[in-house]
Design a protein around this motif. Structure first.
Motif, PDB file in Angstrom:
ATOM      1  N   GLY A  88       6.096   4.964  -1.633  1.00 34.22           N
ATOM      2  CA  GLY A  88       6.061   5.814  -2.812  1.00 34.22           C
ATOM      3  C   GLY A  88       5.335   7.120  -2.557  1.00 34.22           C
ATOM      4  N   GLU A  89       5.360   7.972  -3.570  1.00 33.73           N
ATOM      5  CA  GLU A  89       4.732   9.291  -3.462  1.00 33.73           C
ATOM      6  C   GLU A  89       4.146   9.672  -4.815  1.00 33.73           C
ATOM      7  N   LYS A  90       2.807   9.691  -4.878  1.00 34.70           N
ATOM      8  CA  LYS A  90       2.142  10.020  -6.141  1.00 34.70           C
ATOM      9  C   LYS A  90       1.200  11.207  -6.016  1.00 34.70           C
ATOM     10  N   SER A  96       4.568   6.425   5.034  1.00 37.40           N
ATOM     11  CA  SER A  96       5.573   5.672   5.787  1.00 37.40           C
ATOM     12  C   SER A  96       4.899   4.681   6.729  1.00 37.40           C
ATOM     13  N   ILE A  97       5.642   3.641   7.080  1.00 35.87           N
ATOM     14  CA  ILE A  97       5.184   2.627   8.031  1.00 35.87           C
ATOM     15  C   ILE A  97       6.129   2.653   9.223  1.00 35.87           C
ATOM     16  N   ILE A 147       0.834  -1.198   0.000  1.00 36.21           N
ATOM     17  CA  ILE A 147       0.000   0.000   0.000  1.00 36.21           C
ATOM     18  C   ILE A 147       0.872   1.253   0.000  1.00 36.21           C
ATOM     19  N   ALA A 148       1.913   1.238   0.832  1.00 31.47           N
ATOM     20  CA  ALA A 148       2.821   2.386   0.901  1.00 31.47           C
ATOM     21  C   ALA A 148       3.532   2.603  -0.432  1.00 31.47           C
ATOM     22  N   ASP A 149       3.964   1.525  -1.072  1.00 30.56           N
ATOM     23  CA  ASP A 149       4.676   1.632  -2.344  1.00 30.56           C
ATOM     24  C   ASP A 149       3.778   2.164  -3.453  1.00 30.56           C
ATOM     25  N   ILE A 195       0.563   3.011   9.646  1.00 26.11           N
ATOM     26  CA  ILE A 195       0.954   3.547   8.351  1.00 26.11           C
ATOM     27  C   ILE A 195       0.391   4.961   8.277  1.00 26.11           C
ATOM     28  N   THR A 196       1.242   5.904   7.916  1.00 23.32           N
ATOM     29  CA  THR A 196       0.867   7.315   7.935  1.00 23.32           C
ATOM     30  C   THR A 196       1.175   7.959   6.590  1.00 23.32           C
ATOM     31  N   GLN A 197       0.276   8.841   6.196  1.00 24.02           N
ATOM     32  CA  GLN A 197       0.465   9.604   4.960  1.00 24.02           C
ATOM     33  C   GLN A 197       0.129  11.056   5.246  1.00 24.02           C
TER      34      GLN A 197
END
Length: 307
Positions: free
Chosen positions: A195-197, A203-204, A49-51, A220-222
């Motif tokens: 990743g960053e889109k 990040s985890i 999910i993070a990627d 997991i934080t965004q």
């Protein structure tokens, strides 16, 4: 008889293949933890999910993790925008998922003892595993000292040891890409940046207490602030505005340079505090925007450059 039987068998075989394919799609759409290594499975799913860099929105996470989130959504009123750094409104979501596959299992430790270390007292982790989702979105009044829209979303897995006991050794072996960091107070972290889109960093963080048997917690934080675009805009805006504030203060206002700390130099609202009147504040904003641009304009420029 054989002439009729063969077509019937072919039809039955095709139906079975279609059913198997359909079941596989359902299983893929609704992931469930395996019989063993449930904790590593969950961390691997979170890494995927993070990627992906996708926004951690409720519907996306429910489908990706096969969970159901429910709770309250509240809305923030505008502060009135008396100061340029204040909020012009926003939204808070506080949801949680109970039951389902994230529950106490034989693989977990239903009461994990945590030894005392340095300033941290001894304790324990127990209780019903629960997933907590929090998401906040804020609108800045002007976009002068910050971005116009800022958000932060966290998905936290409470009572994780009851679900699965992941030891530090198992963590390092199965997920070596997670970076280990140990603090002096006995708290340690395994962290991973994805990743960053969408202009936000994801990040985890896996928390561990020295001497404990298993990992203590996962989240997991965004957020906008942890994204590389925000960091680049921050490192551009503040040194420039700081430089021209000093020039403005000494040459235009003709005042002795104020004594301020390093923290005050980049504190939201600092200009509102140091400048006396609304007229002075507005005049400086216009002056600084001409020299540096606003935080929002710099942020949008870098975001466009990354596309």
């Amino acid at each position: 008889m054989r002439r009729y039987l063969l077509p019937l068998l072919a039809v039955a075989l095709l139906a079975l293949m279609a059913s198997t394919s359909s079941w596989a799609r359902v299983a893929e759409d609704k992931p469930l933890p395996p019989a063993q290594d449930k904790g590593i499975w969950l961390l691997t799913k979170l890494r995927e999910i993070a990627d992906s860099g996708q926004p951690l929105e409720k519907n996306y996470l429910e489908k990706a993790l096969n969970i159901h989130l429910a709770g309250e959504v509240s809305y923030l009123d505008s502060s009135g925008c008396k100061f340029s750094h204040e909020s012009a409104g926003g939204q808070n979501s506080r949801l949680k998922a109970e039951g389902g596959w994230y529950a106490a299992t034989p693989e977990g430790v239903q009461r994990m003892e945590i030894p005392g270390y340095a300033i941290n007292q001894a304790g324990h982790v127990e209780g019903q595993p629960t997933i907590y989702y929090s998401s906040s979105t804020y609108k800045n009044c002007t976009g002068w000292e910050d971005v116009l829209f800022k958000s932060e979303t966290t998905l936290k897995f409470g009572a994780f040891p009851s679900f699965a006991c992941v030891t530090p050794e198992a963590m390092s072996k199965a997920l070596p890409e997670f970076k280990f960091t140990q603090a002096t107070d006995g708290v340690a972290f395994f962290s991973y940046r994805g990743g960053e889109k969408v202009g936000q960093g994801t990040s985890i963080t896996v928390t561990y207490r020295m001497g404990a048997k298993c990992m203590q917690g996962i989240k997991i934080t965004q957020s906008t602030e942890s994204g590389s675009t925000y960091a680049k805009a921050y490192s551009t805006f503040w040194p420039c505005s700081r430089k021209f504030f000093d020039i403005y203060w000494t040459t235009i206002l003709k005042r002795p340079l104020p004594q301020y700390t390093e923290l005050q130099k980049t504190a939201p609202g600092m200009y509102d505090i140091l400048l006396d009147s609304e007229k002075e504040k507005e005049a400086f904003r216009e002056y600084a925007v001409k020299q540096c641009g606003s935080f929002e304009s710099i942020f949008q420029k870098y975001a466009k450059d990354k596309q």
